[in-house]
Design a protein around this motif. Structure first.
Motif, PDB file in Angstrom:
ATOM      1  N   ALA A  41     -60.639  63.885 115.519  1.00  0.00           N
ATOM      2  CA  ALA A  41     -60.740  62.444 115.759  1.00  0.00           C
ATOM      3  C   ALA A  41     -61.894  61.826 114.992  1.00  0.00           C
ATOM      4  N   ALA A  42     -62.970  62.587 114.789  1.00  0.00           N
ATOM      5  CA  ALA A  42     -64.136  62.070 114.070  1.00  0.00           C
ATOM      6  C   ALA A  42     -64.018  62.244 112.559  1.00  0.00           C
ATOM      7  N   GLY A  43     -62.983  62.938 112.101  1.00  0.00           N
ATOM      8  CA  GLY A  43     -62.839  63.186 110.670  1.00  0.00           C
ATOM      9  C   GLY A  43     -63.877  64.138 110.129  1.00  0.00           C
ATOM     10  N   LEU A  44     -64.295  65.092 110.950  1.00  0.00           N
ATOM     11  CA  LEU A  44     -65.326  66.044 110.547  1.00  0.00           C
ATOM     12  C   LEU A  44     -64.691  67.382 110.181  1.00  0.00           C
ATOM     13  N   PRO A  45     -65.361  68.161 109.349  1.00  0.00           N
ATOM     14  CA  PRO A  45     -64.842  69.497 109.025  1.00  0.00           C
ATOM     15  C   PRO A  45     -64.690  70.341 110.287  1.00  0.00           C
ATOM     16  N   ALA A  46     -63.711  71.186 110.305  1.00  0.00           N
ATOM     17  CA  ALA A  46     -63.490  72.066 111.446  1.00  0.00           C
ATOM     18  C   ALA A  46     -64.747  72.877 111.740  1.00  0.00           C
ATOM     19  N   GLY A  47     -65.104  72.951 113.012  1.00  0.00           N
ATOM     20  CA  GLY A  47     -66.277  73.703 113.421  1.00  0.00           C
ATOM     21  C   GLY A  47     -67.543  72.864 113.542  1.00  0.00           C
ATOM     22  N   SER A  48     -67.483  71.592 113.135  1.00  0.00           N
ATOM     23  CA  SER A  48     -68.685  70.755 113.179  1.00  0.00           C
ATOM     24  C   SER A  48     -69.177  70.543 114.601  1.00  0.00           C
ATOM     25  N   THR A  49     -68.264  70.227 115.509  1.00  0.00           N
ATOM     26  CA  THR A  49     -68.675  69.949 116.892  1.00  0.00           C
ATOM     27  C   THR A  49     -69.276  71.190 117.536  1.00  0.00           C
ATOM     28  N   SER A  50     -68.651  72.332 117.314  1.00  0.00           N
ATOM     29  CA  SER A  50     -69.183  73.558 117.914  1.00  0.00           C
ATOM     30  C   SER A  50     -70.508  73.969 117.284  1.00  0.00           C
ATOM     31  N   TYR A  51     -70.786  73.534 116.066  1.00  0.00           N
ATOM     32  CA  TYR A  51     -72.071  73.823 115.436  1.00  0.00           C
ATOM     33  C   TYR A  51     -73.189  73.102 116.179  1.00  0.00           C
ATOM     34  N   TYR A  52     -72.949  71.839 116.534  1.00  0.00           N
ATOM     35  CA  TYR A  52     -73.986  71.060 117.211  1.00  0.00           C
ATOM     36  C   TYR A  52     -73.997  71.277 118.716  1.00  0.00           C
ATOM     37  N   PHE A  53     -72.835  71.517 119.308  1.00  0.00           N
ATOM     38  CA  PHE A  53     -72.731  71.696 120.762  1.00  0.00           C
ATOM     39  C   PHE A  53     -71.858  72.926 121.007  1.00  0.00           C
ATOM     40  N   ARG A  54     -72.526  74.043 121.227  1.00  0.00           N
ATOM     41  CA  ARG A  54     -71.822  75.323 121.225  1.00  0.00           C
ATOM     42  C   ARG A  54     -70.807  75.441 122.353  1.00  0.00           C
ATOM     43  N   THR A  55     -71.095  74.830 123.489  1.00  0.00           N
ATOM     44  CA  THR A  55     -70.220  74.982 124.640  1.00  0.00           C
ATOM     45  C   THR A  55     -69.674  73.623 125.076  1.00  0.00           C
ATOM     46  N   ARG A  56     -68.644  73.661 125.881  1.00  0.00           N
ATOM     47  CA  ARG A  56     -68.085  72.421 126.430  1.00  0.00           C
ATOM     48  C   ARG A  56     -69.107  71.747 127.340  1.00  0.00           C
ATOM     49  N   THR A  57     -69.875  72.548 128.067  1.00  0.00           N
ATOM     50  CA  THR A  57     -70.920  71.989 128.929  1.00  0.00           C
ATOM     51  C   THR A  57     -71.943  71.222 128.106  1.00  0.00           C
ATOM     52  N   ALA A  58     -72.340  71.776 126.962  1.00  0.00           N
ATOM     53  CA  ALA A  58     -73.294  71.093 126.097  1.00  0.00           C
ATOM     54  C   ALA A  58     -72.709  69.801 125.538  1.00  0.00           C
ATOM     55  N   LEU A  59     -71.431  69.810 125.229  1.00  0.00           N
ATOM     56  CA  LEU A  59     -70.770  68.617 124.702  1.00  0.00           C
ATOM     57  C   LEU A  59     -70.710  67.521 125.772  1.00  0.00           C
ATOM     58  N   ILE A  60     -70.397  67.902 126.993  1.00  0.00           N
ATOM     59  CA  ILE A  60     -70.351  66.921 128.083  1.00  0.00           C
ATOM     60  C   ILE A  60     -71.746  66.376 128.358  1.00  0.00           C
ATOM     61  N   ALA A  61     -72.755  67.224 128.322  1.00  0.00           N
ATOM     62  CA  ALA A  61     -74.136  66.766 128.517  1.00  0.00           C
ATOM     63  C   ALA A  61     -74.519  65.746 127.443  1.00  0.00           C
ATOM     64  N   ALA A  62     -74.072  65.971 126.217  1.00  0.00           N
ATOM     65  CA  ALA A  62     -74.339  65.007 125.144  1.00  0.00           C
ATOM     66  C   ALA A  62     -73.664  63.674 125.433  1.00  0.00           C
ATOM     67  N   CYS A  63     -72.491  63.722 126.028  1.00  0.00           N
ATOM     68  CA  CYS A  63     -71.796  62.490 126.419  1.00  0.00           C
ATOM     69  C   CYS A  63     -72.587  61.741 127.479  1.00  0.00           C
ATOM     70  N   TYR A  64     -73.117  62.455 128.459  1.00  0.00           N
ATOM     71  CA  TYR A  64     -73.943  61.805 129.485  1.00  0.00           C
ATOM     72  C   TYR A  64     -75.103  61.055 128.845  1.00  0.00           C
ATOM     73  N   GLN A  65     -75.793  61.731 127.937  1.00  0.00           N
ATOM     74  CA  GLN A  65     -76.961  61.127 127.300  1.00  0.00           C
ATOM     75  C   GLN A  65     -76.574  59.912 126.476  1.00  0.00           C
ATOM     76  N   ARG A  66     -75.487  60.024 125.743  1.00  0.00           N
ATOM     77  CA  ARG A  66     -75.043  58.909 124.910  1.00  0.00           C
ATOM     78  C   ARG A  66     -74.594  57.723 125.776  1.00  0.00           C
ATOM     79  N   LEU A  67     -73.887  57.991 126.856  1.00  0.00           N
ATOM     80  CA  LEU A  67     -73.484  56.906 127.751  1.00  0.00           C
ATOM     81  C   LEU A  67     -74.698  56.186 128.311  1.00  0.00           C
ATOM     82  N   ALA A  68     -75.718  56.952 128.675  1.00  0.00           N
ATOM     83  CA  ALA A  68     -76.946  56.349 129.196  1.00  0.00           C
ATOM     84  C   ALA A  68     -77.608  55.483 128.126  1.00  0.00           C
ATOM     85  N   GLU A  69     -77.661  55.959 126.884  1.00  0.00           N
ATOM     86  CA  GLU A  69     -78.252  55.175 125.797  1.00  0.00           C
ATOM     87  C   GLU A  69     -77.508  53.858 125.595  1.00  0.00           C
ATOM     88  N   LEU A  70     -76.181  53.918 125.635  1.00  0.00           N
ATOM     89  CA  LEU A  70     -75.383  52.713 125.426  1.00  0.00           C
ATOM     90  C   LEU A  70     -75.557  51.722 126.577  1.00  0.00           C
TER      91      LEU A  70
END
Length: 204
Positions: A41-70
């Motif tokens: 969906a982001a148009g990024l090379p395969a594996g990009s998301t897992s490089y920055y956020f290794r687990t689904r838990t880490a990805l969801i935590a990043a969403c929490y932080q971003r929602l708070a910033e917005l």
């Protein structure tokens, strides 16, 4: 001759990933949130998301932080911390404006926030991240109510935040959400005024 404005800096990749993940959750729920789906969906090379956020838990935590910033960006008007509202009417106008924004142009983001928040109830590892992400907005509510004379600004702010979340949930996902008319600024201002008055019930 005026100096041309410098272009806005492009968001960093972590922000792009978090924004994309939030959009996926809003559209398809948590079942649609995978590292591969975010890459696509982001148009990024395969594996990009897992490089920055290794687990689904880490990805969801990043969403929490971003929602708070917005959300804080909305509260502060996108710039430096806004001045505290001088009276109840100003506070009600601020709150009504936020509610209208979150029920209209910010609708998808709020739906994602509810979906992601429920995940913390199922995954104890996410509870601290959700708690941390929510502190800035709550602290802002405490400062506003304290400036307006609240006897117990911390407790009153907790109630006000709960009322705001309840109203947003009811209007966006409640049983009558689909049949409600479009958000009306005048009605939201009256509702916000009642909420502010209730939060300041013991104040002079």
């Amino acid at each position: 001759m005026s100096t041309p404005l410098a272009p806005s800096p492009a968001p960093d990749r972590r922000t792009v990933i978090a924004d994309t993940a939030i959009g996926l959750v809003a559209a398809a729920g948590l079942r649609g949130l995978t590292h591969r789906a975010v890459d696509g969906a982001a148009g990024l090379p395969a594996g990009s998301t897992s490089y920055y956020f290794r687990t689904r838990t880490a990805l969801i935590a990043a969403c929490y932080q971003r929602l708070a910033e917005l959300d804080i960006g909305d509260i502060e008007g996108g710039g430096a911390p806004a001045a505290l509202p001088p009276d109840r009417e100003a506070a009600a106008a601020l709150l009504a404006g936020l509610l209208h924004r979150w029920l209209t142009v910010g609708r998808e983001r709020q739906l994602a926030r509810f979906e992601l928040s429920l995940e913390a109830a199922r995954n104890p590892a996410l509870e601290p991240e959700l708690h941390r992400a929510g502190q800035a907005a709550r602290a802002r509510a405490v400062r506003i109510l304290a400036a307006l004379g609240a006897d117990r600004p911390q407790e009153d702010a907790e109630l006000l935040v709960a009322w705001i979340d309840g109203l947003l949930y009811d209007r966006l996902a409640g049983a009558l959400a689909r049949s409600r008319p479009a958000p009306d600024p005048a009605e939201l201002t009256a509702t916000a005024r009642r909420m502010i008055d209730a939060a300041l019930a013991g104040a002079p």
